[in-house]
Design a protein around this motif. Sequence first.
Motif, PDB file in Angstrom:
ATOM      1  N   ILE A 177       0.967  -1.070  -0.043  1.00 36.25           N
ATOM      2  CA  ILE A 177      -0.019  -0.172  -0.062  1.00 36.25           C
ATOM      3  C   ILE A 177       0.748   1.291  -0.013  1.00 36.25           C
ATOM      4  N   ILE A 178       0.466   2.260  -0.644  1.00 33.69           N
ATOM      5  CA  ILE A 178       1.365   3.401  -0.774  1.00 33.69           C
ATOM      6  C   ILE A 178       1.065   4.427   0.133  1.00 33.69           C
ATOM      7  N   ASN A 179       1.777   5.498   0.248  1.00 30.54           N
ATOM      8  CA  ASN A 179       1.695   6.508   1.296  1.00 30.54           C
ATOM      9  C   ASN A 179       0.242   7.054   0.995  1.00 30.54           C
ATOM     10  N   ILE A 180      -0.037   8.001   1.731  1.00 30.24           N
ATOM     11  CA  ILE A 180      -1.355   8.725   1.503  1.00 30.24           C
ATOM     12  C   ILE A 180      -0.949   9.654   0.442  1.00 30.24           C
ATOM     13  N   HIS A 181      -1.743   9.942  -0.566  1.00 28.62           N
ATOM     14  CA  HIS A 181      -1.533  10.890  -1.564  1.00 28.62           C
ATOM     15  C   HIS A 181      -2.751  11.761  -1.418  1.00 28.62           C
ATOM     16  N   THR A 182      -2.358  13.098  -1.857  1.00 29.23           N
ATOM     17  CA  THR A 182      -3.327  14.303  -1.722  1.00 29.23           C
ATOM     18  C   THR A 182      -3.801  14.614  -3.105  1.00 29.23           C
ATOM     19  N   LEU A 183      -5.172  14.538  -3.495  1.00 29.35           N
ATOM     20  CA  LEU A 183      -5.522  14.891  -4.329  1.00 29.35           C
ATOM     21  C   LEU A 183      -6.566  16.211  -4.219  1.00 29.35           C
ATOM     22  N   SER A 184      -6.502  17.125  -5.142  1.00 29.20           N
ATOM     23  CA  SER A 184      -7.265  18.374  -5.131  1.00 29.20           C
ATOM     24  C   SER A 184      -8.215  18.172  -6.351  1.00 29.20           C
ATOM     25  N   VAL A 185      -9.424  18.468  -6.040  1.00 30.01           N
ATOM     26  CA  VAL A 185     -10.792  18.083  -7.059  1.00 30.01           C
ATOM     27  C   VAL A 185     -11.450  19.418  -7.084  1.00 30.01           C
TER      28      VAL A 185
END
Length: 181
Positions: A19-27
């Motif tokens: 599992i990857i680290n937490i990624h931050t997405l802006s939508v």
Amino acid sequence: MSDRIPATTDKKPAPQADIINIHTLSVMVNNQPGVLGRICAVFSRRGFNIESLVVSQTRDPRFSRMTIGVSGHPEGLTQIILQVNKLIDVIHCVEHTDRDAVSKELVLIKVAASATERTEILQIIEHYNGKTVDLQEDSLIALISGNTDKLDAALRLLNKFEIVETVRTGKVVMARGLTET
């Protein structure tokens, strides 16, 4: 079996290796009912977990910005971004890192504070540039803002006292420079 509800200060299980680290997405989305549900369905279908979610109206009330912290299998992240970008009412979806954006979060921490413990609790809060936003005879509420590591460190130090409850916002991000988030 315990009926105890887990607190946000409980230890989380160690992350799995795949599992990857937490990624931050802006939508950026049209401010319409149902948009959040459609976006969440994309993450669910792909096996991604939403770790944090912050939604707010922009300066233009026709639009809202979602900041979504997600974790899941690395190979699926690009596909999710493409799928979210194709949804009706989505203006754009992008991933942000510390290099291209500033990210902060906030935590409110309610601590049981006897007269003998209060000084040490207040010193910890001050060390993390926090503020006491409520003070009672038997408790206090602190507000601390900053990056995830800072908030985690403050909570670790305050764990030696009785933390009654915590409320954490999740990340908010803003792109650096003149780039729109």
